[in-house]
Design a protein around this motif. Sequence first.
Motif, mmCIF file in Angstrom:
data_model
loop_
_atom_site.group_PDB
_atom_site.id
_atom_site.type_symbol
_atom_site.label_atom_id
_atom_site.label_comp_id
_atom_site.label_asym_id
_atom_site.label_seq_id
_atom_site.Cartn_x
_atom_site.Cartn_y
_atom_site.Cartn_z
ATOM 1 N N LYS A 1 0.863 -1.183 0.000
ATOM 2 C CA LYS A 1 0.000 0.000 0.000
ATOM 3 C C LYS A 1 0.899 1.232 0.000
ATOM 4 O O LYS A 1 2.055 1.190 0.443
ATOM 5 N N ASN A 2 0.382 2.332 -0.501
ATOM 6 C CA ASN A 2 1.192 3.551 -0.623
ATOM 7 C C ASN A 2 1.609 4.137 0.721
ATOM 8 O O ASN A 2 2.582 4.889 0.800
ATOM 9 N N TYR B 1 -8.019 -14.493 0.970
ATOM 10 C CA TYR B 1 -9.189 -14.002 0.233
ATOM 11 C C TYR B 1 -9.618 -15.094 -0.753
ATOM 12 O O TYR B 1 -8.946 -16.112 -0.896
ATOM 13 N N ASN C 1 -7.842 -5.140 -4.016
ATOM 14 C CA ASN C 1 -8.749 -4.038 -3.654
ATOM 15 C C ASN C 1 -8.486 -3.560 -2.226
ATOM 16 O O ASN C 1 -8.499 -2.356 -1.948
ATOM 17 N N ASP C 2 -8.236 -4.514 -1.328
ATOM 18 C CA ASP C 2 -7.965 -4.143 0.059
ATOM 19 C C ASP C 2 -6.587 -3.498 0.213
ATOM 20 O O ASP C 2 -6.391 -2.659 1.096
ATOM 21 N N ILE D 1 -5.175 -1.566 -2.085
ATOM 22 C CA ILE D 1 -5.389 -0.200 -2.570
ATOM 23 C C ILE D 1 -6.063 0.644 -1.490
ATOM 24 O O ILE D 1 -5.720 1.813 -1.287
ATOM 25 N N ALA D 2 -6.998 0.023 -0.780
ATOM 26 C CA ALA D 2 -7.732 0.739 0.278
ATOM 27 C C ALA D 2 -6.931 0.877 1.565
ATOM 28 O O ALA D 2 -7.377 1.547 2.503
ATOM 29 N N GLY D 3 -5.759 0.243 1.618
ATOM 30 C CA GLY D 3 -4.924 0.338 2.806
ATOM 31 C C GLY D 3 -5.311 -0.600 3.929
ATOM 32 O O GLY D 3 -4.844 -0.441 5.062
ATOM 33 N N GLN D 4 -6.136 -1.612 3.633
ATOM 34 C CA GLN D 4 -6.588 -2.542 4.675
ATOM 35 C C GLN D 4 -5.543 -3.612 4.996
ATOM 36 O O GLN D 4 -5.574 -4.210 6.073
ATOM 37 N N GLN E 1 -2.421 -1.320 -11.489
ATOM 38 C CA GLN E 1 -2.521 -0.455 -10.312
ATOM 39 C C GLN E 1 -1.169 0.176 -9.978
ATOM 40 O O GLN E 1 -1.109 1.307 -9.492
ATOM 41 N N THR F 1 -1.630 3.635 -7.550
ATOM 42 C CA THR F 1 -2.461 3.367 -6.372
ATOM 43 C C THR F 1 -1.786 2.417 -5.383
ATOM 44 O O THR F 1 -2.222 2.288 -4.247
#
Length: 323
Positions: free
Chosen positions: A128-129, A181, A189-190, A192-195, A209, A214
């Motif tokens: 994640k970023n 998952y 997707n998670d 990217i969302a930082g989860q 991505q 992202t």
Amino acid sequence: MKKAVWAALLAVLAFTGAARADNFPSRPITIIVPFSAGGPSDAMARILAERMKVTLGQALLVENVTGAGGSIGVGRAVQSPPDGYTISFGHLGTHVANGAVYKLNYDLVADLVPVVLLPSNPMIVVSKNAVPAKSLAELIAWLKSRTSPATAGTAGAGSGSHIAGVYFESATGIKLQYVPYRGTGPALNDLIAGQIDVIVDQTSNSINQVRAGTIRAYAISDDKRLASAPDIPTAQEAGLNGFTMTLWSGMWVPKGTPKDIVAKLNAAAVEALGDPGVKKQMENLGLEMPPQGQLTPEALGAKQKAEIAKWWPIIKAANIKVD
């Protein structure tokens, strides 16, 4: 008299089987993808299905059957009639690793017939970023400095992303907390969302991505850079020797499928792989086409057996097991 009746019956059955092969396909074919829609396996299967229908003259429908690292979807294919109308799509995780991870009620070699080897891609280490590291060395240092293991998304126990994560742990001396998952599409997707923190992912799943900014990429598990992503270093270039892994894919059909039907499916897949439009789509996903001489059913069968001999001891030594 009985011998004559049996001979006539056998002749009728032989003729019927030949007629089925000659008329194949006369209805749509189902490709069972053992992961969720939107993931790398799903994307490749849909690209191939669209082009193969041109050769076969029938639609190829993708059915996503998820769960247990892909073993449920493969099992569905194994239990299908051996008539060519059900294709098992999978890769190193589903058709090699799962045999060492799960107590399967089928044999990955004996109960499936190889059709064709499909494009492969190396794994890519992405985060994640919000992770502060900007290089692979900085990422490894960050992972080692944590008081609790970073979270790593996978497509389930024994999946390609899980095996790659374990391999990455072994090569770096770090520890990860795996989050399973139903496919690497939802895991991405998670991310990217930082989860979650990281994924050791298929390049084909993450590359778009990475390009969009992202998520952040650190290195690929290959001995050369990807033509489609030349700015991403190999693990060796980034200072991590010995981290090389290619996730190849393939198609199989249930045991007992007539050889003529296997040959027709193979020919349609080979023609699809040779299509310039398909090649371009595969390249955009960071996928590498197999050599022409490796596109036979026999080549896939040999590769699957060789990979079982290579990976099963590694998986068992890591104690990756699900009852």
